[in-house]
Design a protein around this motif. Structure first.
Motif, short mmCIF file in Angstrom:
data_model
loop_
_atom_site.label_atom_id
_atom_site.label_comp_id
_atom_site.label_asym_id
_atom_site.label_seq_id
_atom_site.Cartn_x
_atom_site.Cartn_y
_atom_site.Cartn_z
N ALA A 34 0.87 -1.19 0.00
CA ALA A 34 0.00 0.00 0.00
C ALA A 34 0.90 1.23 0.00
N PRO A 35 1.58 1.50 -1.11
CA PRO A 35 2.62 2.52 -1.13
C PRO A 35 2.09 3.95 -1.08
N ALA A 36 2.86 4.82 -0.42
CA ALA A 36 2.58 6.25 -0.45
C ALA A 36 2.84 6.78 -1.85
N ASN A 37 3.86 6.28 -2.51
CA ASN A 37 4.23 6.58 -3.89
C ASN A 37 4.85 5.32 -4.49
N GLN A 38 4.89 5.25 -5.82
CA GLN A 38 5.54 4.11 -6.47
C GLN A 38 7.00 4.07 -6.07
N GLY A 39 7.47 2.90 -5.69
CA GLY A 39 8.84 2.74 -5.23
C GLY A 39 8.98 2.75 -3.72
N HIS A 40 7.88 2.95 -3.00
CA HIS A 40 7.88 2.94 -1.53
C HIS A 40 8.34 1.56 -1.06
N ALA A 41 9.48 1.53 -0.39
CA ALA A 41 10.07 0.27 0.06
C ALA A 41 10.04 0.19 1.59
N LEU A 42 10.06 -1.04 2.09
CA LEU A 42 10.16 -1.31 3.52
C LEU A 42 11.42 -2.12 3.78
N ILE A 43 12.17 -1.72 4.78
CA ILE A 43 13.31 -2.50 5.23
C ILE A 43 12.87 -3.23 6.48
N LEU A 44 12.83 -4.56 6.40
CA LEU A 44 12.37 -5.41 7.51
C LEU A 44 13.55 -6.16 8.11
N THR A 45 13.66 -6.15 9.42
CA THR A 45 14.67 -6.99 10.06
C THR A 45 14.17 -8.43 10.05
N LYS A 46 15.09 -9.38 9.88
CA LYS A 46 14.71 -10.80 9.90
C LYS A 46 14.46 -11.29 11.32
N GLU A 47 15.18 -10.72 12.27
CA GLU A 47 14.92 -11.01 13.68
C GLU A 47 13.80 -10.09 14.13
N HIS A 48 13.04 -10.52 15.09
CA HIS A 48 11.92 -9.71 15.58
C HIS A 48 12.39 -8.75 16.66
N TYR A 49 12.12 -7.49 16.42
CA TYR A 49 12.27 -6.42 17.40
C TYR A 49 10.96 -5.65 17.31
N ASP A 50 10.30 -5.41 18.43
CA ASP A 50 9.04 -4.68 18.39
C ASP A 50 9.23 -3.26 17.87
N ASN A 51 10.38 -2.65 18.22
CA ASN A 51 10.60 -1.24 17.91
C ASN A 51 12.08 -0.92 18.05
N ILE A 52 12.44 0.33 17.84
CA ILE A 52 13.84 0.76 17.90
C ILE A 52 14.43 0.58 19.29
N TYR A 53 13.60 0.62 20.32
CA TYR A 53 14.10 0.49 21.69
C TYR A 53 14.68 -0.90 21.96
N GLN A 54 14.24 -1.89 21.21
CA GLN A 54 14.74 -3.26 21.37
C GLN A 54 15.90 -3.58 20.44
N LEU A 55 16.14 -2.74 19.46
CA LEU A 55 17.15 -2.99 18.44
C LEU A 55 18.56 -2.79 19.00
N ASP A 56 19.45 -3.76 18.78
CA ASP A 56 20.83 -3.59 19.23
C ASP A 56 21.57 -2.67 18.27
N GLU A 57 22.66 -2.07 18.73
CA GLU A 57 23.37 -1.07 17.95
C GLU A 57 23.98 -1.64 16.67
N GLU A 58 24.45 -2.86 16.70
CA GLU A 58 25.07 -3.45 15.51
C GLU A 58 24.02 -3.62 14.40
N THR A 59 22.87 -4.15 14.75
CA THR A 59 21.80 -4.32 13.77
C THR A 59 21.31 -2.97 13.28
N ALA A 60 21.16 -2.01 14.19
CA ALA A 60 20.72 -0.67 13.81
C ALA A 60 21.68 -0.07 12.79
N GLY A 61 22.97 -0.21 13.01
CA GLY A 61 23.95 0.30 12.07
C GLY A 61 23.81 -0.32 10.69
N LYS A 62 23.56 -1.61 10.66
CA LYS A 62 23.39 -2.30 9.38
C LYS A 62 22.11 -1.85 8.68
#
Length: 138
Positions: A34-62
């Motif tokens: 359901a894109p806002a515009n054509q080409g609207h992409a989502l970057i999904l982590t393969k591991e589950h993190y509910d939100n940025i607060y759970q994301l470790d720094e190494e994964t966040a950097g990647k």
């Protein structure tokens, strides 16, 4: 960790088909259904993190490094004049799927996509006090 009941875990790990743009060991990049515009992409982590607060720094950097590559590819293909990178945390911030993900949204002059907020004002003394308080947590 993956959550069995998380649709983004299933998409990110290939259990549900998607229009995949790119994949790394940590992430899958897909086009939004359901894109806002054509080409609207989502970057999904393969591991589950509910939100940025759970994301470790190494994964966040990647993830954030990957966002620069995706942004350049989206711009090259769509010819967009600008681009928003959006990452929501919590329902109050507009998060509808509780799996960390990042939106890469191409923008064109005159489109009706809304990524805005009302600018507030603050006094320099209270701004400095808040900055000092936040520094204590970093």
């Amino acid at each position: 960790m993956k959550k069995d009941d998380c649709i983004f875990c299933k998409i990110a790990n290939g259990e549900i088909p998607s229009a995949t743009v790119y994949e790394t060991p940590e992430c899958r990049v897909i086009l939004d259904l359901a894109p806002a515009n054509q080409g609207h992409a989502l970057i999904l982590t393969k591991e589950h993190y509910d939100n940025i607060y759970q994301l470790d720094e190494e994964t966040a950097g990647k993830v954030f490094s990957l966002a620069t590559h995706v942004a350049k590819a989206v711009q090259e293909e769509t010819g967009c004049e600008g681009l928003n990178i959006v990452q929501n945390n919590g329902e109050v911030a507009g998060q509808t799927v509780h799996h960390f993900h990042m939106h890469v949204i191409p923008r064109h002059a005159g489109d009706d996509v809304q990524v805005t907020w009302k600018q507030g004002e603050t006094e320099s003394e209270s701004l400095k006090a808040l900055a000092d308080a936040i520094k204590k947590h970093i």
